[in-house]
Design a protein around this motif. Structure first.
Motif, short mmCIF file in Angstrom:
data_model
loop_
_atom_site.label_atom_id
_atom_site.label_comp_id
_atom_site.label_asym_id
_atom_site.label_seq_id
_atom_site.Cartn_x
_atom_site.Cartn_y
_atom_site.Cartn_z
N ALA A 1 -7.47 1.67 -10.76
CA ALA A 1 -6.36 2.34 -10.08
C ALA A 1 -6.14 1.76 -8.68
O ALA A 1 -5.08 1.23 -8.37
N LEU A 2 -7.17 1.87 -7.83
CA LEU A 2 -6.98 1.45 -6.45
C LEU A 2 -6.77 -0.06 -6.34
O LEU A 2 -5.88 -0.54 -5.64
N GLY A 3 -7.62 -0.82 -7.06
CA GLY A 3 -7.49 -2.27 -7.01
C GLY A 3 -6.11 -2.72 -7.43
O GLY A 3 -5.47 -3.56 -6.79
N GLU A 4 -5.61 -2.14 -8.51
CA GLU A 4 -4.29 -2.49 -9.01
C GLU A 4 -3.20 -2.09 -8.02
O GLU A 4 -2.28 -2.86 -7.75
N ALA A 5 -3.32 -0.88 -7.47
CA ALA A 5 -2.30 -0.41 -6.53
C ALA A 5 -2.26 -1.31 -5.30
O ALA A 5 -1.18 -1.67 -4.82
N LEU A 6 -3.43 -1.68 -4.78
CA LEU A 6 -3.46 -2.55 -3.60
C LEU A 6 -2.87 -3.91 -3.93
O LEU A 6 -2.13 -4.50 -3.14
N TRP A 7 -3.21 -4.40 -5.12
CA TRP A 7 -2.71 -5.72 -5.54
C TRP A 7 -1.19 -5.72 -5.62
O TRP A 7 -0.51 -6.62 -5.12
N VAL A 8 -0.64 -4.68 -6.25
CA VAL A 8 0.81 -4.61 -6.37
C VAL A 8 1.44 -4.41 -5.00
O VAL A 8 2.45 -5.03 -4.67
N ALA A 9 0.80 -3.58 -4.17
CA ALA A 9 1.36 -3.30 -2.84
C ALA A 9 1.50 -4.59 -2.04
O ALA A 9 2.45 -4.75 -1.28
N ALA A 10 0.55 -5.51 -2.22
CA ALA A 10 0.59 -6.75 -1.45
C ALA A 10 1.71 -7.66 -1.92
O ALA A 10 2.15 -8.54 -1.19
N HIS A 11 2.17 -7.46 -3.14
CA HIS A 11 3.18 -8.36 -3.70
C HIS A 11 4.38 -7.59 -4.24
O HIS A 11 5.00 -8.02 -5.19
N LEU A 12 4.64 -6.43 -3.65
CA LEU A 12 5.67 -5.55 -4.21
C LEU A 12 7.03 -6.25 -4.23
O LEU A 12 7.48 -6.79 -3.23
N ARG A 13 7.65 -6.23 -5.40
CA ARG A 13 9.00 -6.77 -5.54
C ARG A 13 9.94 -5.98 -4.67
O ARG A 13 9.92 -4.76 -4.66
N ARG A 14 10.77 -6.68 -3.94
CA ARG A 14 11.73 -5.97 -3.10
C ARG A 14 12.77 -5.28 -3.97
O ARG A 14 13.28 -4.23 -3.66
N LYS A 15 13.10 -5.92 -5.08
CA LYS A 15 14.08 -5.32 -5.98
C LYS A 15 13.36 -4.97 -7.27
O LYS A 15 12.73 -5.83 -7.87
N ALA A 16 13.41 -3.73 -7.66
CA ALA A 16 12.69 -3.33 -8.87
C ALA A 16 13.26 -4.05 -10.08
O ALA A 16 14.45 -4.35 -10.14
N ALA A 17 12.37 -4.35 -11.04
CA ALA A 17 12.81 -5.05 -12.25
C ALA A 17 13.85 -4.22 -13.00
O ALA A 17 13.87 -3.00 -12.91
N GLU A 18 14.69 -4.92 -13.74
CA GLU A 18 15.79 -4.25 -14.41
C GLU A 18 15.32 -3.47 -15.63
O GLU A 18 14.57 -3.99 -16.45
N VAL A 19 15.76 -2.24 -15.72
CA VAL A 19 15.41 -1.42 -16.87
C VAL A 19 16.54 -1.48 -17.88
O VAL A 19 17.71 -1.32 -17.53
N ILE A 20 16.19 -1.69 -19.13
CA ILE A 20 17.22 -1.75 -20.16
C ILE A 20 17.47 -0.34 -20.69
O ILE A 20 16.53 0.34 -21.10
#
Lengths: 539, 171
Positions: free
Chosen positions: A215-234
């Motif tokens: 949980a924490l490792g993943e959240a920190l990892w994503v936080a460091a590389h967070l996409r500015r624009k969220a991926a498109e949802v179909i």
């Protein structure tokens, strides 16, 4: 027919209003959390662990069974509607599933995934009912040397999984074993790696490790590389399938189940290999091979079924031997230990009611999932639009709560941050996470059985090879470890085709080279410690 | 994905990997030092004693860090993990990470004194802020709501360990 009677007894235990409610709750929460982007089944189970603290073991497991299947189903929804999947087992589903969604067939992709999961999960659970007691019957006769040998196979199996670099897998395993070492030695009471910190004497709680790494490792990892624009949802409507879709789906479901269950049941790294095998097989057998890569329904139906059947297969070693072979099972075992119940081959004889109630609730959870998810899919899809700051803040919030609640001490929060940073580093450097968590759980068990074996043999190392069973296990270990060497010898004997050199050795070699590309790039691109081809021979 | 682009021997890519090798070696040394301090307590009951496994692990870590180093020097590189919300083209955002770590530690320090409802609310609001949320009031409202729901649901409802802190008696 004892098994069936016991299972019926299990259904009797589960079919009370409160327990059914718990199963429903588990399925809903599991799906909702699993659908959230960035949260795979392992993190779902890790984050939701605290819910089970206050429950009786049986009720806790009923809830867990729902969360387990719900989290898996939620993960496939994410990968179909968002592409880039959250965990390795869904990579293959995303391959065709997302193409289908983009071609306006999201509803059919979700339907074949849901129904395929149901079919595979049900068949897998039936197989579990018949196979698990057999394994237990055999396993109770196994001694410490045999256990040590099985654990050795599990260690080698998880470190040499598909598409990963061996050296990085071994490094991850050793980090996990180190964490398993912390605490008072169980035999002599000596302090090891405790640095005179009293909170470390009891060892590091597996819950804290799981939450920290997943949980924490993943959240920190994503936080460091967070996409500015969220991926498109179909966008998606009500899932449904035409006659044609059914006709094209049912065989892949069954074949996927046949691939998935055995791979889940042996300690060899979970769902990645069977999903790839299923995909390759469906592409070969399909009457519409030209659709592969553009959204073929078989390419969703097969791997999805393989994924779920493998999850059910995982429960065989988990319940019969106390051995986790994937991350989700590892966390479930941690939960079982948290109730003061010792997993292992005696679990079935000591806690038969609990085990059969768990299996019965797997059937119920699986059915509820199908009933619930077909109509609710559009609602779940809305969860994909959750604002990312709130999503990851929520993960941090629940991770902190779970780690604190495990023992009620702030010390665990500092430990959690340390583990989160390690989890971050592992993602950064492409170290696979699974060997580490398996190392934490199985390391102490391996040492226990090693010392017991030597105790029985009076210190003679030959005592570790006391039966043919151990010989077979260690032979498997040696073959897997030396596989790159063996493979290169075989290749040379065949006349030296260097272009295909050393893809870790475990990959399925599809013979049709042109069609292989999307698969290879999907499995090696996904960050499980993939390594350039020139350096895999290092270990 | 072609072999030609990934193959670059004699050149170390991604130097930070060397730090990881050093960390693995350091961990190995740490285990060996710690193991050397354990009293040798083998007996006929326990021929192996508590030292053997740590010694083995320490040596294995040193060995693996060496092999890892070799792999890195030969141009090996671990692939970073991808994900739904991960954009690997951007550089790591250390400011966000620092802020997250700060709010995380703030929660660890204050949870016993202020209680979960307050410290958890601040954790949620602060983390969302660090991650780019600029609706401060909305963030705080969601944080307080989550903290209250989890406190009543888990601590009161399920008897899970969550401290009430200074709000003891009010909640």
């Amino acid at each position: 027919m004892d098994n069936l009677n016991a299972l019926i007894g299990g259904f009797g235990d589960v079919l009370t209003p409160l327990n059914l409610l718990l199963a429903l709750l588990g399925v809903i929460i599991g799906t909702a959390v699993g659908v959230l982007p960035g949260i795979g089944p392992a993190m779902t189970v890790a984050l939701l662990l605290p819910i089970t603290y206050g429950l009786e073991p049986t009720q806790g497991l009923i809830l867990f069974a729902g969360i387990f299947y719900g989290g898996m189903y939620g993960g496939s929804t994410t990968s179909i509607l968002l592409n880039t999947p959250g965990e390795s087992a869904s990579v293959i589903t995303a391959l065709e599933g997302n193409k289908m969604a983009k071609a306006g067939r999201a509803a059919q992709a979700l339907a074949t995934a849901a129904i395929g999961s149901f079919v595979a999960g049900s068949i897998g659970t039936v197989l579990l009912v018949f196979l698990m007691p057999q394994v237990v019957e055999y396993a109770v006769r196994l001694g410490s040397p045999e256990y040590l040998a099985i654990i050795a196979v599990a260690f080698v199996g998880v470190t040499a999984v598909l598409g990963s670099s061996r050296i990085r897998g071994v490094a991850a395993l050793l980090i996990g074993l180190t964490f398993g070492l912390v605490g008072l030695d169980k035999t002599t009471g000596q302090q090891r790696m405790t640095f005179n910190i009293p909170e470390l004497n009891d060892g590091i709680d597996v819950v804290v490790v799981a939450v920290g790494i997943f949980a924490l490792g993943e959240a920190l990892w994503v936080a460091a590389h967070l996409r500015r624009k969220a991926a498109e949802v179909i966008p998606v409507g009500q899932p449904w399938m035409s006659r044609q879709d059914w006709k094209r789906s049912w065989k892949p479901w069954l074949r996927g189940t046949a691939f998935g269950f055995p791979f889940g049941a042996i300690p060899a790294g979970g769902a990645e290999i069977p999903t790839v095998l299923s995909y390759t097989a469906e592409r070969k057998l399909s009457k519409h091979p030209e659709e592969f890569g553009k959204g073929a329904i078989e390419g969703v139906a097969g791997p999805e079924a393989a994924n779920n059947a493998s999850a059910a297969g995982t429960l065989v070693p988990m319940l019969a031997l106390g051995l986790p072979t994937n991350a989700t099972a590892a966390i479930m075992l941690a939960a079982i230990e948290g109730w003061g119940i010792q997993p292992g081959p005696t679990l079935l004889s000591r806690e038969p009611a609990m085990v059969w109630a768990l299996i019965a609730s797997l059937f119920i959870g699986n059915t509820l999932l199908l009933v619930l998810n077909l109509p609710l899919a559009p609602t779940w899809a809305k969860l994909l639009r959750i604002p990312r700051p709130y999503l990851y803040a929520g993960i941090l919030f629940f991770a902190s709560m779970g780690a604190y609640a495990a023992n009620g001490q702030p010390f665990d929060l500092y430990l959690l941050l340390l583990l989160g940073i390690i989890g971050f580093a592992m993602r950064r450097f492409g170290l696979p996470v699974l060997p580490m968590i398996i190392g934490v759980i199985l390391g102490p068990l391996a040492e226990l059985h090693l010392r017991r074996s030597l105790q029985v043999s009076g210190g003679e190392w030959s005592g570790l090879l006391s039966s043919p069973f151990t010989w077979i296990c260690y032979a498997i270990v040696v073959v897997v470890l030396l596989w790159p060497l063996i493979a290169s010898v075989i290749r040379r004997a065949r006349g030296g085709d260097d272009g295909d050199a050393g893809r870790g050795g475990a990959g399925p070699d599809g013979s049709d080279d042109d069609a292989r590309d999307p698969l290879v790039s999907a499995t090696t691109h996904f960050g499980r410690g993939g390594n350039p081809p020139d350096s895999t021979g290092g270990f | 994905m072609s072999d030609a682009t990934t193959r670059s021997p004699q050149r170390v890519r991604d130097r930070a990997q060397l730090g990881l090798c050093a960390a693995l070696a350091g961990l190995g040394v740490l285990i060996l030092v710690d193991a050397s301090r354990i009293g040798q307590a083998t007996s006929s009951n326990d021929p192996l004693g508590p030292r053997a496994v740590p010694l083995f692990l320490g040596v294995a870590l040193l060995l693996v860090s060496g092999l890892y180093l070799l792999d890195v020097l030969r141009g090996g590189r671990g692939e970073e993990e991808e994900g739904e919300d991960v954009d690997l083209d951007s550089r790591a955002d250390w400011r966000t990470l620092g802020l997250l770590a700060f709010f995380f530690l703030l929660n660890a320090v204050t949870i016993d004194r202020l209680g979960w409802v307050i410290s958890g609310s601040i954790l949620f609001w602060g983390s969302a802020f660090a991650l780019g949320n600029r609706h401060h009031i909305r963030g705080l409202v969601i944080g307080v709501a989550l903290a209250l729901v989890t406190f009543y649901g888990f601590a009161i409802g399920l008897g899970v360990n969550l401290p009430a802190g200074i709000l003891q008696g009010i909640l």
